[in-house]
Motif scaffolding. Structure first.
Motif, short mmCIF file in Angstrom:
data_model
loop_
_atom_site.label_atom_id
_atom_site.label_comp_id
_atom_site.label_asym_id
_atom_site.label_seq_id
_atom_site.Cartn_x
_atom_site.Cartn_y
_atom_site.Cartn_z
N ALA A 31 0.85 -1.11 0.05
CA ALA A 31 0.12 0.01 0.06
C ALA A 31 0.75 1.11 -0.03
CB ALA A 31 -1.01 0.05 1.21
N ARG A 32 2.05 1.18 0.86
CA ARG A 32 2.94 2.44 0.64
C ARG A 32 3.57 2.53 -0.57
NH1 ARG A 32 6.28 0.47 4.28
NH2 ARG A 32 4.80 0.60 6.02
N SER A 33 4.08 1.62 -1.28
CA SER A 33 4.55 1.36 -2.47
C SER A 33 3.51 2.12 -3.66
CB SER A 33 5.21 0.29 -2.98
OG SER A 33 5.31 0.10 -4.25
N LEU A 34 2.35 1.56 -3.53
CA LEU A 34 1.17 2.01 -4.28
C LEU A 34 0.99 3.67 -4.14
CD1 LEU A 34 -0.76 1.34 -6.41
CD2 LEU A 34 -2.34 1.26 -4.60
N GLY A 35 0.89 4.18 -2.97
CA GLY A 35 0.79 5.43 -2.59
C GLY A 35 1.67 6.41 -3.25
N GLN A 36 3.19 6.08 -2.86
CA GLN A 36 4.19 6.45 -3.39
C GLN A 36 4.17 6.73 -4.77
OE1 GLN A 36 7.79 4.81 -2.31
NE2 GLN A 36 9.17 6.89 -2.66
N SER A 37 3.92 5.58 -5.74
CA SER A 37 3.63 5.65 -7.30
C SER A 37 2.67 6.69 -7.59
CB SER A 37 3.56 4.21 -7.68
OG SER A 37 4.57 3.30 -7.34
N MET A 38 1.50 6.51 -6.95
CA MET A 38 0.36 7.47 -7.18
C MET A 38 0.86 9.06 -7.23
SD MET A 38 -1.83 5.79 -8.56
CE MET A 38 -3.25 6.92 -8.88
N ARG A 39 1.60 9.25 -6.15
CA ARG A 39 2.20 10.74 -5.90
C ARG A 39 2.97 11.00 -7.24
NH1 ARG A 39 2.04 9.32 -0.36
NH2 ARG A 39 4.09 8.65 -0.48
N ILE A 40 3.97 10.13 -7.32
CA ILE A 40 4.86 10.50 -8.57
C ILE A 40 4.32 10.61 -9.69
CG2 ILE A 40 6.77 9.40 -9.90
CD1 ILE A 40 7.87 8.11 -7.33
N ILE A 41 3.25 9.86 -10.18
CA ILE A 41 2.61 9.92 -11.37
C ILE A 41 1.92 11.20 -11.31
CG2 ILE A 41 0.52 8.93 -12.53
CD1 ILE A 41 1.24 6.16 -11.92
N LYS A 42 1.10 11.44 -10.15
CA LYS A 42 0.46 12.91 -10.19
C LYS A 42 1.27 14.19 -10.40
CE LYS A 42 -2.56 15.44 -7.05
NZ LYS A 42 -3.10 15.52 -5.50
N SER A 43 2.40 13.94 -9.82
CA SER A 43 3.50 15.00 -10.02
C SER A 43 4.00 15.23 -11.37
CB SER A 43 4.50 15.12 -8.84
OG SER A 43 5.55 14.05 -9.36
N GLU A 44 4.26 14.13 -12.13
CA GLU A 44 4.47 14.17 -13.50
C GLU A 44 3.71 14.50 -14.38
OE1 GLU A 44 7.64 13.28 -14.67
OE2 GLU A 44 8.22 13.07 -12.51
N VAL A 45 2.41 14.06 -14.01
CA VAL A 45 1.23 14.51 -15.10
C VAL A 45 0.98 16.05 -14.96
CG1 VAL A 45 -1.27 14.68 -15.34
CG2 VAL A 45 -0.07 12.39 -15.14
N LYS A 46 1.19 16.53 -13.64
CA LYS A 46 1.10 17.93 -13.30
C LYS A 46 2.44 18.78 -14.22
CE LYS A 46 0.77 21.45 -9.81
NZ LYS A 46 0.83 21.37 -8.13
N GLU A 47 3.43 18.12 -13.94
CA GLU A 47 4.70 19.01 -14.88
C GLU A 47 4.53 18.74 -16.52
OE1 GLU A 47 7.96 20.81 -14.76
OE2 GLU A 47 7.10 20.15 -12.92
N MET A 48 3.74 17.76 -16.70
CA MET A 48 3.53 17.68 -18.24
C MET A 48 2.71 18.59 -18.59
SD MET A 48 3.76 13.42 -18.93
CE MET A 48 2.40 13.58 -20.02
#
Length: 91
Positions: A31-48
């Motif tokens: 669950a921790r790994s999934l949450g961290q992955s979601m935060r990374i994806i969210k920040s990358e989408v925002k950056e794009m």
């Protein structure tokens, strides 16, 4: 026996029970790994989304290059802003 696996729900329940029995110690880390992955994806989408845009706030806060203009000293009797007075005599 054929009636047990006719719908998807019995299979889903069996999989959930198996996961809880055999993978319970690993669930918090997953669950921790999934949450961290979601935060990374969210920040990358925002950056794009922000890559193609030029922000006006960035240009306002960026340094401005220019020429320093020295004003002539004030004549006696003219008000001054205090910049031409030595620091030791300022009030």
């Amino acid at each position: 026996m054929g009636r047990l696996f006719d719908g998807p729900w019995p299979i889903v329940i069996i999989i959930v029970v198996a996961l809880l029995l055999f993978a319970a110690p690993k669930l918090p880390a997953m669950a921790r790994s999934l949450g961290q992955s979601m935060r990374i994806i969210k920040s990358e989408v925002k950056e794009m989304k922000n890559d193609g845009k030029t922000d006006s706030t960035d240009s306002a806060s960026s340094p401005v290059e220019g020429k320093v203009v020295n004003h002539p000293p004030a004549k006696p009797g003219e008000p001054t802003d205090g910049t031409d007075v030595p620091p030791s005599t300022r009030a």
